[in-house]
Design an enzyme around this catalytic site. Structure first.
Site, mmCIF file in Angstrom:
data_model
loop_
_atom_site.group_PDB
_atom_site.id
_atom_site.type_symbol
_atom_site.label_atom_id
_atom_site.label_comp_id
_atom_site.label_asym_id
_atom_site.label_seq_id
_atom_site.Cartn_x
_atom_site.Cartn_y
_atom_site.Cartn_z
ATOM 1 N N SER A 42 10.407 0.914 -2.961
ATOM 2 C CA SER A 42 10.166 0.089 -4.137
ATOM 3 C C SER A 42 9.364 -1.161 -3.754
ATOM 4 C CB SER A 42 11.503 -0.257 -4.796
ATOM 5 O OG SER A 42 11.319 -0.726 -6.115
ATOM 6 N N ASP A 154 11.108 5.395 -8.498
ATOM 7 C CA ASP A 154 11.621 4.436 -7.515
ATOM 8 C C ASP A 154 12.549 5.082 -6.490
ATOM 9 O OD1 ASP A 154 12.720 2.250 -6.207
ATOM 10 O OD2 ASP A 154 12.895 1.056 -8.024
#
Length: 280
Positions: A42, A154
């Site tokens: 991320s 993510d």
């Protein structure tokens, strides 16, 4: 022939709090702490990629101060996400000079999740910008990234701080940076929009599964960002400074562990002199 132990850095997710990674990297570089590989997830994948691409961390901080942040969030008609992510990917291409993983200064591993197959995906080939774009696709916020037949979101969903990935790809010593759960919330986070709802909901879920893999790290740096909401991107400067302070406090412990493992820390000054001599 004696193998020199490798130092790996594991940078986790945290949305706006992830700017603390920049502060940590600045200190590690200044202190001459060797970094042989980075695994990023991320927001952590952004700074892993930029470091690997040779971007100067101090110059990056100055650039962030000049960038109009809203310009890089292209809102979409809600279908798979609120933000398309095209502009942000274009910025990533620019900052990484459109490099492939093979062109980076050190090995970088970007962690994402294939939302259709429900499995973790570790990317270390092809376009760096495309991989990072997939890793930062927070469900509900960014539209997923279609990549090589996969639909990526993510990576924090399955491994928020990729300690295991760093170990798998050769790190003998892992320095992990967790920007979410250092300290306790000193106040309630004010919820004002849909981004707050999504990001804080994810944070609460992640807290229940974070401890096991964090304990596998040799060194854990946890900046106390509990007073900053994951959606408060305008407070990036504060996050960077808190990351710097946390890293400075961790330096004695890092040096001790590296010395015990037979790893020599570089002298930043002599390293600079050598580089200048090479240029001349």
């Amino acid at each position: 022939m004696i193998k020199t132990p490798k130092v790996g850095l594991a940078l986790g997710g945290g949305a706006a709090k992830g700017f603390a990674h920049l502060g940590v990297l600045k200190v590690l570089v200044n202190e001459g702490i060797p970094i042989d590989l980075i695994a990023g997830c991320s927001m952590g994948s952004i700074f892993a990629a930029l470091y690997g691409a040779g971007v100067d961390m101090k110059l990056l901080e100055k650039l962030l101060e000049q960038l109009p942040q809203k310009q890089f969030f292209d809102l979409a008609v809600p279908k798979l996400g609120l933000i398309r992510g095209h502009r942000l990917e274009a910025l990533l291409r620019l900052l990484t000079k459109e490099k492939d993983f093979s062109q980076l200064d050190i090995p970088v591993y970007v962690v994402a999740v294939d939302i259709e197959k429900g499995e973790k995906v570790v990317i270390n080939e092809g376009s760096v910008a495309e991989a990072v774009r997939g890793s930062i696709a927070i469900p509900g916020v960014f539209t997923p990234k279609r990549w090589r037949g996969r639909l990526l979101v993510d990576g924090a969903i399955l491994e928020r701080v990729p300690v295991g990935v760093a170990q798998k790809y050769g790190a003998d010593v892992v320095i992990a940076v967790d920007v979410k759960f250092g300290g306790e919330r000193g106040k309630e986070i004010k919820i004002t929009n849909i981004f707050d709802v999504i990001l804080n909901s994810i944070e609460l879920m992640e807290k229940e599964v974070a401890t096991p893999y964090l304990s596998e790290a040799d060194i854990l740096i946890q900046p106390d960002l509990s007073h900053i909401a994951s959606s408060e991107f305008t407070r990036f400067k504060e996050c960077i400074e808190i990351g710097e302070e946390a890293a400075k406090q961790a330096i004695p412990g890092i040096r001790r562990i590296l010395t015990e493992r037979g790893i020599i820390c570089n002298n930043p000054l002599s390293h600079t002199i050598v580089k200048e001599a090479e240029i001349k």
